[in-house]
Scaffold this active site. Structure first.
Site, PDB file in Angstrom:
ATOM      1  N   LYS A  94      -1.451  -9.352   2.803  1.00 35.92           N
ATOM      2  CA  LYS A  94      -0.680  -8.924   3.979  1.00 35.92           C
ATOM      3  C   LYS A  94      -1.534  -7.937   4.780  1.00 35.92           C
ATOM      4  O   LYS A  94      -2.200  -7.085   4.196  1.00 35.92           O
ATOM      5  CB  LYS A  94       0.645  -8.276   3.569  1.00 35.92           C
ATOM      6  CG  LYS A  94       1.439  -7.718   4.755  1.00 35.92           C
ATOM      7  CD  LYS A  94       2.895  -7.431   4.418  1.00 35.92           C
ATOM      8  CE  LYS A  94       3.163  -6.128   3.730  1.00 35.92           C
ATOM      9  NZ  LYS A  94       2.735  -4.915   4.475  1.00 35.92           N
ATOM     10  N   ASP A 107      -1.168  -6.061  -0.320  1.00 40.45           N
ATOM     11  CA  ASP A 107      -1.569  -5.460   0.955  1.00 40.45           C
ATOM     12  C   ASP A 107      -3.068  -5.217   1.013  1.00 40.45           C
ATOM     13  O   ASP A 107      -3.654  -4.695   0.049  1.00 40.45           O
ATOM     14  CB  ASP A 107      -0.884  -4.088   1.123  1.00 40.45           C
ATOM     15  CG  ASP A 107       0.405  -4.174   1.918  1.00 40.45           C
ATOM     16  OD1 ASP A 107       0.627  -5.196   2.601  1.00 40.45           O
ATOM     17  OD2 ASP A 107       1.191  -3.201   1.850  1.00 40.45           O
ATOM     18  N   ASP A 125       0.839  -1.209   0.000  1.00 45.83           N
ATOM     19  CA  ASP A 125       0.000   0.000   0.000  1.00 45.83           C
ATOM     20  C   ASP A 125       0.869   1.251   0.000  1.00 45.83           C
ATOM     21  O   ASP A 125       0.357   2.373  -0.032  1.00 45.83           O
ATOM     22  CB  ASP A 125      -1.023  -0.022   1.145  1.00 45.83           C
ATOM     23  CG  ASP A 125      -0.371  -0.102   2.507  1.00 45.83           C
ATOM     24  OD1 ASP A 125       0.866  -0.196   2.592  1.00 45.83           O
ATOM     25  OD2 ASP A 125      -1.113  -0.070   3.517  1.00 45.83           O
ATOM     26  N   GLU A 183       9.077  -4.277  10.436  1.00 45.32           N
ATOM     27  CA  GLU A 183       9.546  -3.003   9.892  1.00 45.32           C
ATOM     28  C   GLU A 183      10.123  -2.123  10.993  1.00 45.32           C
ATOM     29  O   GLU A 183       9.471  -1.876  12.023  1.00 45.32           O
ATOM     30  CB  GLU A 183       8.367  -2.297   9.181  1.00 45.32           C
ATOM     31  CG  GLU A 183       8.767  -0.964   8.581  1.00 45.32           C
ATOM     32  CD  GLU A 183       7.769  -0.416   7.558  1.00 45.32           C
ATOM     33  OE1 GLU A 183       6.796  -1.104   7.200  1.00 45.32           O
ATOM     34  OE2 GLU A 183       7.993   0.735   7.125  1.00 45.32           O
TER      35      GLU A 183
HETATM   36  O1  KIV Z   1       3.595  -1.147   1.605  1.00 49.56           O
HETATM   37  C1  KIV Z   1       4.770  -1.539   1.599  1.00 49.56           C
HETATM   38  O2  KIV Z   1       5.562  -1.266   0.689  1.00 49.56           O
HETATM   39  C2  KIV Z   1       5.215  -2.351   2.737  1.00 49.56           C
HETATM   40  C3  KIV Z   1       6.681  -2.619   2.873  1.00 49.56           C
HETATM   41  C4  KIV Z   1       7.391  -1.406   3.291  1.00 49.56           C
HETATM   42  C5  KIV Z   1       6.966  -3.766   3.753  1.00 49.56           C
HETATM   43  O3  KIV Z   1       4.424  -2.759   3.535  1.00 49.56           O
END
Ligand code: KIV
Length: 272
Positions: free
Chosen positions: A121, A91, A52, A190
């Site tokens: 995710k 995501d 995201d 993270e």
């Molecule tokens: O949205 C994203 O790019 C992420 C990464 C930073 C792990 O969640």
């Protein structure tokens, strides 16, 4: 353009867990569109994350909060069309899974059906466990995300390193175990202290993929636009830049403008 899926051995969640067992590091990068995903996949990355972070990188928003499920599905489907080998994780955007577990399942089903993604995710631990359980019960693989969780930026108030104090570190360790027990196939950590990330990776059997979490985890993830130097304003300590594509692209565009203005382009061979 016609798109043929080549018969290449695809990365699966099972292969990722075998990689952890063998001590083979997992390489993960973001992609949000067909062209970038095609390059990243052909280079041999193991996992592609349709993050995201598209909200920041693609749309120019300050946070990841504004991106919608429809927009994530557009990015996810574009990426999946390009990929022959990598496992594609999409995501779940802010507000599509925190409210209740039925909504979380509906959002995940839309991602799996409309993108043909491999997994979703979600950010968070105990607070979203019911959603994680319901998504998993439908047979959808889930990747967890703990530590700095950008969808909670307004709660944290800052993008600084998380889990530096004992209480937050303890909760993170507990959340990691809860997500493993629930059946998540992997976990992103993270921006937390490297020592804590290493401890998490050693305490759970699923692969732990770090971003700003040191080298003691099972793999690394970066935002492709950051590591390629397309984005310029973002330069945290953990980011290694492998290129300065902003300058390279800008230079090429300047050359093109110059050629158009000077009437050098197109020349006789570049016309019909
Ligand atoms: O949205 C994203 O790019 C992420 C990464 C930073 C792990 O969640």
């Amino acid at each position: 353009m016609s798109i043929h899926k080549e018969s290449i051995k695809r990365v699966t969640t099972h292969i990722l867990s075998e990689m952890k067992l063998k001590g083979e590091k997992i390489a993960m990068l973001t992609s949000y569109d067909f062209s970038m995903a095609s390059i990243v996949d052909k280079a041999g990355v193991d996992v592609i994350l349709v993050g995201d972070s598209a909200s920041n990188v693609m749309a120019g928003h300050e946070t990841t909060l504004p991106i919608t499920l429809d927009q994530m599905i557009y990015h996810g489907a574009s990426v999946v069309r390009a990929v022959n080998r990598a496992l594609v994780v999409v995501d779940l955007p802010f507000g599509t899974y925190q409210g209740n577990s039925k909504e979380a399942l509906c959002s995940s089903v839309r991602i799996m059906k409309e993108c043909s993604a491999d997994a979703v995710k979600l950010e968070g631990g105990r607070e979203i466990l019911e959603s994680v359980n319901r998504i998993l019960s439908a047979g959808i693989p889930v990747m967890g995300h703990l530590g700095l969780t950008p969808q909670s930026i307004h709660k944290f108030g800052t993008y600084a390193v998380r889990a530096k104090d004992d209480a937050e570190a303890e909760k993170l360790l507990e959340d990691a175990k809860l997500l493993e027990d629930a059946g998540c196939f992997a976990l992103v950590l993270e921006k937390i202290p490297a020592s804590l990330a290493t401890k998490v990776a050693e305490s759970i059997s699923i692969p732990v993929i770090g971003i700003g979490a040191g080298g003691g985890v099972d793999g690394q993830v970066l935002v492709a636009h950051d590591m390629l130097g397309i984005t310029q304003e973002f330069s945290p300590r953990f980011l290694r830049r492998y290129h300065n594509l902003f300058e390279e692209i800008k230079g090429a565009v300047e050359n093109y403008i110059g050629d158009v203005k000077s009437k050098d382009f197109p020349n006789e061979k570049e016309q019909y």
